[in-house]
Design a protein around this motif. Sequence first.
Motif, PDB file in Angstrom:
ATOM      1  N   GLN A 287       0.844  -1.192   0.000  1.00 25.55           N
ATOM      2  CA  GLN A 287       0.000   0.000   0.000  1.00 25.55           C
ATOM      3  C   GLN A 287       0.879   1.241   0.000  1.00 25.55           C
ATOM      4  OE1 GLN A 287      -3.321  -0.429  -0.155  1.00 25.55           O
ATOM      5  NE2 GLN A 287      -3.052  -2.633  -0.066  1.00 25.55           N
ATOM      6  N   ARG A 291      -3.358   5.313  -2.338  1.00 29.59           N
ATOM      7  CA  ARG A 291      -4.625   4.755  -1.887  1.00 29.59           C
ATOM      8  C   ARG A 291      -5.497   5.782  -1.178  1.00 29.59           C
ATOM      9  NH1 ARG A 291      -5.531  -0.553  -1.607  1.00 29.59           N
ATOM     10  NH2 ARG A 291      -7.638   0.252  -1.319  1.00 29.59           N
ATOM     11  N   ASP A 295      -9.226   5.921  -2.421  1.00 31.11           N
ATOM     12  CA  ASP A 295     -10.305   5.754  -1.434  1.00 31.11           C
ATOM     13  C   ASP A 295     -11.288   6.913  -1.484  1.00 31.11           C
ATOM     14  OD1 ASP A 295      -9.137   3.426  -0.635  1.00 31.11           O
ATOM     15  OD2 ASP A 295      -8.400   4.167   1.291  1.00 31.11           O
ATOM     16  N   ASN A 364      -5.367   4.121   7.286  1.00 32.14           N
ATOM     17  CA  ASN A 364      -5.906   4.592   6.011  1.00 32.14           C
ATOM     18  C   ASN A 364      -6.950   5.684   6.196  1.00 32.14           C
ATOM     19  OD1 ASN A 364      -8.220   3.231   6.841  1.00 32.14           O
ATOM     20  ND2 ASN A 364      -7.946   1.518   5.427  1.00 32.14           N
TER      21      ASN A 364
END
Length: 743
Positions: A287, A291, A295, A364
């Motif tokens: 990752q 991302r 997202d 995240n």
Amino acid sequence: MAKNSGPQGSRQSSGGGRSPRGASADRKPLWRRIMRGLLIWSGALALLGVIFLGTAVFFTMRELPDYSALKSSQNGQMIVVRARDGRELVSLGPSYGKWLPYDQIPAIMRDAIVSVEDRRFREHPGIDVLGLGRAVYMSVTTDSRAKATSTLTQQLARNIFLTNTRSWTRKAREMVLALALERKFSKDQILELYLNKVYFGGGAYGIDAASRKFFGHPATELSTAESAIIAGLVKAPSNYSPTADVEAAKGRGKVVLGLMAREGVISQAEADSVDFSQVAVAKEKGQNSVRYFTDWALPQLDMLLPENNEPIEVWTTLDVGMQDAATKAIDRNVPAGAQGALVSLDRDGAVLAMVGGTDYVNSNYNRATSALRQPGSAWKLFVYLSALEAGYTPDDRVVDEPVTIQGWSPQNDGRNFAGQIDVRTAFAYSKNTIAAQLGNEVGFGTVASMAKRFGITSEINTKPAMVLGTSEVRVIDMTRAFAAVSAGGTSVEPYGITKVTTTSGELLYQHKSVQGQVLVPHYVAAGITDLLQTAVAIGTGRAAQIGRPVAGKTGTTSSNKDGWFLGFSSGVTTGVWMGRDDAKRVAGLSGGHAPARAFSDYMKVAVAKRPVEQFDTQLKLPEWQLEPDDEQMQGNPEDYYYTDENGNLVRPDGSTPDQPPYGAGVPGQGPQQGAQPGAGGMVPPDYGPQGAAPGAPPAAGNDFLDRATGRASGRPEDPGLRPGQGTNVPRVVPTRVPPTPQP
């Protein structure tokens, strides 16, 4: 004849007279006849509905695939995400673990999912009539929207055969499919299908894929705590994902255990004995900061595309080189123990780079688009925009001195005051006292309205301390506001997807550029740009210089909890935030240091291949220079109470119940020459059809018009106002009287 006919005639007459009265007496009341008709028709319609539903279920059941076919079918959609140059950023698609037969699925996992998702699973025929009736009743009695009552079977039908589109048609099809599935397969088979196919987040379909992804082992080894966490993911995979927020995931798991205890699946003592601290979450691999962008961008596909399950390619606005530079700029400058976020927009709103944190693997959570933080002095953008729209100019004189407004006394760093300075200097050195006076004069509600106009979507308070940035905002919203200034006062809408195609090249969606809405007159945008470039040239934002014209503003909150820098150059607008997620103090953090340096490091790369662009207003330095303030605010604005001298509470707009709002007739605080009172503060004068305020003397002298139109700069080809955008509109410049401090 006569005697015989009399009685007979009388009887006939009597009989004839009783017949209508008897018929009338025998007829039932109208309301009873209506009710009877309604019952008959309702029954008939219900019977027809049952026949229709039974027929639909029968034919649907005949069309359903057999069990082996359903086991081999796959859910999810393969998505290839590409950068603006076509390079593949990431390939997202479903991941599947090993198919587990019913008897190999841990019993605690089966019980957990039934308890939290469908506690009457073993009792209903596919549709929970009791739950549906209760939801409708609650909706009617509480005037709230009915909550979802989908059973496990309905969820399975939706996951296999339908989409998540919200419509009554989809819901009806879902119910028919659920009834058909229940008629064709056993409860154990349905639960086996469900647990092997349901989506648990992170691309994981089925409990084995979820167990391997989140805990690093097969689902046959799931513990009670792990089973509860996985069962809790179905409701909101992104919110309770263990890799996104492990504490939220554990908290949700405890809720699941409570439901299991309530249903009698486990005892309350067993639920209380489960130790979630022993749960180890597996680290994700492969990752990176891209991302954060995907997202944010990919959920928008639900609004941009019709129902579609085939593989697609999503072409985005992200620039790979800029994203790499943004990631390095944050990593290189963020203080130890703190987080950082960055959003960079092109002049049309295209997102060129987005960083939502320092480590996507560990967290995240996207701080660029989701986190709400106080902007500090960066909020002064809206204060000075409001003042410029009300008639101020960068050259107007103001007084930096102690001031008290409704019991609140803002302080500059070190409690020093510069005396009489111009607006340009006050902004460059981020003088809190001047911002407070300007906000008080134009009206705090006016400042809030200006922020909303420029795209701030979060809640804004209108207490006096709001001028120093006490309302929480998002990084992407603040960056959008500065981008609108860069665009000459025209709105900018951030977007991340340019087009979507199938793998065969069929175009499914194409972004269409829309001309932005004019937010402020262009002379206001030119004026604020004047102030912003001065702040970078000699003020608090000097660390953001990149060797070409830059306009921007720093922001620092009390106790060094947040540091901001937002600015633009050569058509690129970038916002940087740094701070801790727990909002604790970060030693040495201020907007003019780490965030400004990160901005500079990134922008040197972002604009390297772009031509140098001069701003519409020339850089004009103050007559003399000050030591930059660190934008400190003494005290917490939430600790202040706002009352007048009699102890009466003050309204949010600054007025007491028996007084007009500030800026609307209060001596020493009312509108100056050329401005008119309006709701919440001051508004620009209403110029007549000939461009002059009714009954007013000449609006401005030649010297002012020379400065406003750029003739004084000696560069007629680069006027202070763009051609056709207000160059012929005169403006009344008020004679400035320093605001009188409130006692």
